[in-house]
Design a protein around this motif. Structure first.
Motif, PDB file in Angstrom:
ATOM      1  N   VAL A  22      76.290  87.318  30.834  1.00 50.84           N
ATOM      2  CA  VAL A  22      75.644  86.404  31.768  1.00 50.84           C
ATOM      3  C   VAL A  22      74.224  86.895  32.023  1.00 50.84           C
ATOM      4  O   VAL A  22      73.869  88.030  31.681  1.00 50.84           O
ATOM      5  CB  VAL A  22      76.422  86.302  33.100  1.00 50.84           C
ATOM      6  N   ASP A  23      73.398  86.023  32.631  1.00 49.65           N
ATOM      7  CA  ASP A  23      72.028  86.444  32.898  1.00 49.65           C
ATOM      8  C   ASP A  23      71.932  87.145  34.253  1.00 49.65           C
ATOM      9  O   ASP A  23      72.929  87.305  34.963  1.00 49.65           O
ATOM     10  CB  ASP A  23      71.065  85.261  32.797  1.00 49.65           C
ATOM     11  N   ALA A  24      70.709  87.552  34.608  1.00 45.28           N
ATOM     12  CA  ALA A  24      70.512  88.382  35.793  1.00 45.28           C
ATOM     13  C   ALA A  24      70.892  87.660  37.083  1.00 45.28           C
ATOM     14  O   ALA A  24      71.411  88.274  38.012  1.00 45.28           O
ATOM     15  CB  ALA A  24      69.057  88.850  35.858  1.00 45.28           C
ATOM     16  N   VAL A  25      70.625  86.361  37.150  1.00 49.12           N
ATOM     17  CA  VAL A  25      70.965  85.607  38.357  1.00 49.12           C
ATOM     18  C   VAL A  25      72.465  85.659  38.615  1.00 49.12           C
ATOM     19  O   VAL A  25      72.926  85.950  39.730  1.00 49.12           O
ATOM     20  CB  VAL A  25      70.504  84.145  38.236  1.00 49.12           C
TER      21      VAL A  25
ATOM     22  N   PHE B  46      64.805  81.435  33.065  1.00 47.18           N
ATOM     23  CA  PHE B  46      64.269  80.508  34.057  1.00 47.18           C
ATOM     24  C   PHE B  46      65.132  79.260  34.206  1.00 47.18           C
ATOM     25  O   PHE B  46      65.287  78.728  35.316  1.00 47.18           O
ATOM     26  CB  PHE B  46      62.845  80.108  33.678  1.00 47.18           C
ATOM     27  N   GLU B  47      65.690  78.754  33.114  1.00 47.71           N
ATOM     28  CA  GLU B  47      66.502  77.537  33.186  1.00 47.71           C
ATOM     29  C   GLU B  47      67.721  77.750  34.075  1.00 47.71           C
ATOM     30  O   GLU B  47      68.090  76.887  34.868  1.00 47.71           O
ATOM     31  CB  GLU B  47      66.923  77.108  31.777  1.00 47.71           C
ATOM     32  N   THR B  48      68.362  78.892  33.938  1.00 47.22           N
ATOM     33  CA  THR B  48      69.517  79.185  34.797  1.00 47.22           C
ATOM     34  C   THR B  48      69.092  79.311  36.254  1.00 47.22           C
ATOM     35  O   THR B  48      69.742  78.792  37.159  1.00 47.22           O
ATOM     36  CB  THR B  48      70.201  80.487  34.350  1.00 47.22           C
TER      37      THR B  48
ATOM     38  N   LEU C  38      69.899  76.629  39.933  1.00 45.32           N
ATOM     39  CA  LEU C  38      70.641  77.111  41.101  1.00 45.32           C
ATOM     40  C   LEU C  38      69.878  76.975  42.406  1.00 45.32           C
ATOM     41  O   LEU C  38      70.411  77.271  43.468  1.00 45.32           O
ATOM     42  CB  LEU C  38      71.024  78.586  40.882  1.00 45.32           C
ATOM     43  N   ILE C  39      68.607  76.574  42.329  1.00 41.57           N
ATOM     44  CA  ILE C  39      67.832  76.422  43.554  1.00 41.57           C
ATOM     45  C   ILE C  39      67.363  74.978  43.683  1.00 41.57           C
ATOM     46  O   ILE C  39      67.226  74.258  42.691  1.00 41.57           O
ATOM     47  CB  ILE C  39      66.610  77.369  43.591  1.00 41.57           C
ATOM     48  N   ASN C  40      67.139  74.553  44.889  1.00 43.54           N
ATOM     49  CA  ASN C  40      66.674  73.194  45.158  1.00 43.54           C
ATOM     50  C   ASN C  40      65.199  73.231  45.528  1.00 43.54           C
ATOM     51  O   ASN C  40      64.809  73.764  46.562  1.00 43.54           O
ATOM     52  CB  ASN C  40      67.484  72.568  46.295  1.00 43.54           C
TER      53      ASN C  40
ATOM     54  N   GLU D 142      59.247  76.838  41.976  1.00 40.76           N
ATOM     55  CA  GLU D 142      60.326  77.410  41.170  1.00 40.76           C
ATOM     56  C   GLU D 142      59.828  78.612  40.377  1.00 40.76           C
ATOM     57  O   GLU D 142      60.494  79.649  40.313  1.00 40.76           O
ATOM     58  CB  GLU D 142      60.896  76.357  40.221  1.00 40.76           C
ATOM     59  N   VAL D 143      58.661  78.479  39.754  1.00 39.64           N
ATOM     60  CA  VAL D 143      58.103  79.583  38.962  1.00 39.64           C
ATOM     61  C   VAL D 143      57.794  80.774  39.853  1.00 39.64           C
ATOM     62  O   VAL D 143      58.099  81.921  39.503  1.00 39.64           O
ATOM     63  CB  VAL D 143      56.837  79.122  38.215  1.00 39.64           C
TER      64      VAL D 143
END
Length: 395
Positions: free
Chosen positions: A52-55, A81-83, A87-89, A96-97
């Motif tokens: 899985v990724d870091a998030v 970044f896509e993941t 997960l955030i709104n 986002e960046v």
């Protein structure tokens, strides 16, 4: 839950009197509510988190007290970044960046001061140079073995920090930057075995000779519009891929010098043939060449035109360049060609007769196509059969 075994047919042992009553034996006891994963050692938990990724790895801290700090010693840091954005709104992309960048810094600051095996960044958006530099600096400081950076930066080429060239632990490196990355004259990475380079601008290729243990090299979407000679000199290179070789990004007449005596596998995918100045190959087995159907123009040697009339002279020039390119791989045992190449060769029968096939070691000719009903023109097949009578053709 207890598992009870009834031994009604059990025979009495020596010096044991039969009782006629069944005996019971407790075999095991299982607790349905037991958290068996949390009892695993950290090394196995880290292996699980490597998928899985870091998030998602950080999110495991809420599972239980056991998981609270597992991510802090996780040696695989995959920042995607896509993941993160899913997960955030947020109604604003810039937010986002910025939040993604802040998340990366928070992870690096809170992580335990332990060795990092792999660090990767995947954000196909304009990225701060400082973020890339910070990740590379952190990777070098923590003796990383693998770095993978896939991003973009349009204002100016990203410059690698000086400490990067002193990384003795690095074995695998991917640097793919849309917009460009500035490369030095020498990498000097003594332990590097795998290199994937994308988006680099106007370098002569001599950096590859500064990596003495390089075995796998992938060059993708590079810009050489001021380079006349491109050098690939790698004594231990075994696999080479040159992808997205576009005429609009390559100087007209740019020639490639390839010195790789241990090379066994070569793949090329582009819209204009490679022009060679010198080739030294003695161990080549598998060759794949994919050429999109592009034609001649005054500004660029080949460009795509679907229905425009192409003169016989232009077709002959394209066919000759293809033949010269393929002849450099004459010792190959397996040759895979796109159907576009077969079509171009079929249109220049005179050139095939004038330049006989040198593939004396060729055993397999494979055609790369999505169509089932494909036929190989007889004169093209005969071209290869003249030098290899035991040739097998596969689709």
């Amino acid at each position: 839950m207890e598992i009870i075994i009834l031994e009604t047919d059990r025979q009495p042992q020596n010096n044991e009197e039969p009782t006629g009553e069944p005996r019971t034996r407790k075999r095991s006891s299982l607790n349905n509510n037991e958290d068996r994963i949390s009892t695993l050692p950290n090394v196995l938990l880290h292996h699980i988190l490597s998928f899985v990724d870091a998030v998602q790895a950080v999110q495991t801290c809420v599972l239980s007290k056991r998981w609270m700090n597992v991510w802090k010693s996780h040696p695989y840091l995959d920042f995607n970044f896509e993941t993160f954005s899913s997960l955030i709104n947020s109604d604003y992309y810039d937010d986002e960046v910025n939040n993604f960048t802040d998340f990366i810094y928070h992870v690096l600051v809170r992580r335990s001061n332990l060795k990092a095996v792999k660090i990767s960044l995947d954000i196909l958006r304009d990225t701060r140079c400082s973020l890339v530099e910070s990740l590379i600096y952190y990777a070098v400081k923590h003796h990383v073995e693998e770095i993978s950076i896939n991003t973009a930066h349009w204002d100016m080429p990203i410059v690698l920090p000086r400490c990067f060239f002193e990384c003795e632990s690095l074995r695998s490196l991917k640097l793919k930057v849309d917009g460009g990355i500035a490369l030095p004259k020498s990498l000097g990475l003594q332990s590097l075995k795998t290199l994937h380079l994308g988006g680099a601008r106007n370098f002569d290729g001599k950096i590859f000779s500064s990596c003495p243990n390089l075995e796998n090299l992938k060059i993708e979407d590079i810009c050489l519009d001021t380079i006349e000679n491109f050098n690939i000199h790698a004594l231990n290179l075994k696999s080479l891929e040159i992808l997205n070789w576009r005429c609009s990004r390559i100087m007209h007449g740019c020639k490639v010098m390839l010195f790789a005596p241990k090379l066994t596998s070569f793949k090329f995918d582009g819209n204009t043939p490679l022009f060679w100045s010198e080739v030294n190959l003695t161990s080549l087995d598998d060759v794949t060449v994919v050429l999109q159907r592009y034609h001649h123009s005054h500004n660029y040697p080949f460009y795509e035109v679907e229905d425009e009339y192409i003169s016989e002279e232009d077709e002959m020039g394209l066919g000759l360049n293809l033949i010269k390119m393929l002849h450099q791989f004459c010792i190959a045992k397996s040759l895979t060609l796109s159907m576009n190449i077969i079509e171009i060769l079929s249109e220049v029968p005179a050139a095939l007769d004038k330049h006989p096939s040198p593939f004396s070691s060729l055993k397999y000719l494979k055609l790369k196509t999505d169509h089932k009903d494909v036929t190989l023109p007889a004169h093209v097949l005969n071209y290869f059969l003249r030098s290899s009578s035991f040739l097998k053709v596969r689709f």
